[in-house]
Design an enzyme around this catalytic site. Sequence first.
Site, PDB file in Angstrom:
ATOM      1  N   HIS A 118     -16.876 -17.720-108.248  1.00 51.86           N
ATOM      2  CA  HIS A 118     -17.363 -16.380-108.573  1.00 51.86           C
ATOM      3  C   HIS A 118     -18.003 -15.675-107.394  1.00 51.86           C
ATOM      4  CE1 HIS A 118     -21.055 -18.814-109.410  1.00 51.86           C
ATOM      5  NE2 HIS A 118     -21.646 -17.759-108.870  1.00 51.86           N
TER       6      HIS A 118
ATOM      7  N   GLU B  12     -32.126 -19.725-103.676  1.00 53.42           N
ATOM      8  CA  GLU B  12     -32.509 -19.247-105.002  1.00 53.42           C
ATOM      9  C   GLU B  12     -33.981 -19.533-105.247  1.00 53.42           C
ATOM     10  OE1 GLU B  12     -29.079 -20.017-108.035  1.00 53.42           O
ATOM     11  OE2 GLU B  12     -29.187 -21.766-106.732  1.00 53.42           O
TER      12      GLU B  12
ATOM     13  N   ARG C 206     -16.631 -25.197-130.292  1.00 55.40           N
ATOM     14  CA  ARG C 206     -16.898 -26.287-131.236  1.00 55.40           C
ATOM     15  C   ARG C 206     -17.799 -25.842-132.390  1.00 55.40           C
ATOM     16  NH1 ARG C 206     -18.349 -30.913-126.847  1.00 55.40           N
ATOM     17  NH2 ARG C 206     -19.292 -29.107-125.819  1.00 55.40           N
TER      18      ARG C 206
ATOM     19  N   LYS D 112     -17.849 -10.915-105.194  1.00 52.32           N
ATOM     20  CA  LYS D 112     -18.835 -10.009-104.615  1.00 52.32           C
ATOM     21  C   LYS D 112     -18.184  -9.116-103.565  1.00 52.32           C
ATOM     22  CE  LYS D 112     -22.702 -13.188-105.427  1.00 52.32           C
ATOM     23  NZ  LYS D 112     -23.405 -12.335-106.384  1.00 52.32           N
TER      24      LYS D 112
ATOM     25  N   HIS E  97     -18.676 -22.473-102.799  1.00 52.22           N
ATOM     26  CA  HIS E  97     -19.298 -21.236-102.321  1.00 52.22           C
ATOM     27  C   HIS E  97     -19.448 -21.196-100.801  1.00 52.22           C
ATOM     28  CE1 HIS E  97     -19.888 -20.566-106.440  1.00 52.22           C
ATOM     29  NE2 HIS E  97     -21.102 -21.007-106.589  1.00 52.22           N
TER      30      HIS E  97
ATOM     31  N   LYS F  40     -32.642 -24.634-104.337  1.00 50.12           N
ATOM     32  CA  LYS F  40     -33.313 -24.015-105.476  1.00 50.12           C
ATOM     33  C   LYS F  40     -34.824 -24.034-105.262  1.00 50.12           C
ATOM     34  CE  LYS F  40     -29.694 -25.014-108.826  1.00 50.12           C
ATOM     35  NZ  LYS F  40     -29.392 -23.582-109.012  1.00 50.12           N
TER      36      LYS F  40
ATOM     37  N   ASP G 248     -22.478 -28.978-106.023  1.00 50.33           N
ATOM     38  CA  ASP G 248     -22.487 -27.734-106.772  1.00 50.33           C
ATOM     39  C   ASP G 248     -22.215 -26.519-105.902  1.00 50.33           C
ATOM     40  OD1 ASP G 248     -22.911 -26.460-109.359  1.00 50.33           O
ATOM     41  OD2 ASP G 248     -24.751 -25.632-108.515  1.00 50.33           O
TER      42      ASP G 248
END
Length: 522
Positions: A208, A246, A71, A212, A270, A370, A265
């Site tokens: 993703h 994390e 954009r 790994k 995952h 997190k 999420d």
Amino acid sequence: MPPIEQAAPAPGQAQAPSPAAADSPRQTGPCVMVIFGATGDLTARKLMPALYNLAKSNLLSREFAIVGVGRNDYTTDQFREVISQKLQSFATSALDNDLRDWLLRRIYYVGGMFDDPAMYTRLATALTEADKTHNTHGNYFFYLATSPVFFGDITDRLGAAELVCEKDGHWRRIIYEKPFGSDLESAKALNRQVRKVLTENQIFRIDHYLGKETVQNILVFRFGNGIFEPIWNRRYIDHIQIMVTETVGVEQRGGYFDMAGTLRDMVPNHLLQLLSLTTMEPPISFSSDAVHDEQSKILHAIQPLGGEDVLHNAVRGQYGEGTISGEHAPGYRAEQGVPADSRTETFVALKLMIDNWRWAGVPFYIRTGKRLAARHTEIAIQFKRAPLVLFRDTPVSDLKPNELIMNIAPDEGISLTFGAKVPGAQMRVGSVQMDFNYTDYFGSSPSTGYEVLLYDAVMGDQTLFQRADMVEAGWSVVSPILDVWKALPPRMFPNYASGSWGPKEADEIITRDDRAWRRIKG
């Protein structure tokens, strides 16, 4: 996945050459990669460095081009300059100037809003020019590095512009970033929408984590070694823990994350991908459909959590302020884009059961969050203790269980813990550990984790991507939890300090079964 080949032996070892050892992944065919969201963080940090690495490894066709769609009001020259600067910042190794320039010459830019039909007309023109200039043979794959809210509309408009129609031997594919849907119903609706435009073999739902090495190695470890598969079941395994933790907070993603939360999420994609690869039955081959069939069976065999189960076997948390690596860390509600009274979870712990013959009675403990004490991703398989009866007349009063740990991040490798006699006159047993580290044995190769996924997408290999039924099965596990949590808002947020291992209620999930979470040094 790239072809499986035997690695070279470690220094000092001899091994006769084999035909498989001589094989190497072949170069991709001609194509154009179109990136929607080309000016975003994912493109800069992951996609462009991954493409550079593929080119450096000679896995990317010379007949290749990139069209960025965004954009921002850039010209192609301005966009090339932006990408050049980003590559300098995020490349995983020192840049070769000639190779960088080769890649930059193949980059083009189309600006406009994703809902503007005129933009798709300009995109079609840019693709035609790229075909002529770089001889890309009319093969296109579209990477939607955008907010998930645009997935359906972009797909519809690509269909209307006839940019994803496969004819005359040309292939067309779309890669969708996660999350694919926000609950079971939205995932089903999105699947229906995209399949009106595409066939299933054109759809690549990316995760993703599957890029790994250790994740891909799960299949080789289990099914390529004769000593592990016979004990990979309820007779020998006591329980399995999967953790993805994390130390970072939500960073600049506060607005998106507050609508999603950790459960949406992380878990449907995952964590359940890791679970399914760890527990699936042997596929009949490494073809994508054969692997997906077995993963799907596992996901459908996970016992759904009813309302009462959610209260006892699912824990959510939200981080408050604390200390990480000696530095003050703000609480979640103080993060940019997060409401001061947010009820969104940043931590999830679950106890799941798989209702099939192999895993009946074996609990699976999952946690992710997190601002925790350490960044770490692992799959921990704890085996049942050996009987103590043999040692009843010795000083040995306890036998530690064997553990097999698959480390995924930050260091990739596998370790095995077992008992051995401590030297001395008395019978004493101590735990010893055998470690395999990818870097030590095979050496390191700079990687973003996206190289193998992009390579497979161009090659048309869907093994490391999610099929429609897998996505829906994952959401069917998560949706009952979402429903209960929506009906019963959290009472004690924030309920864990940054730099800790999460809320104390998460410990209760596993300690009530006389087990304990593995503790990782921060």
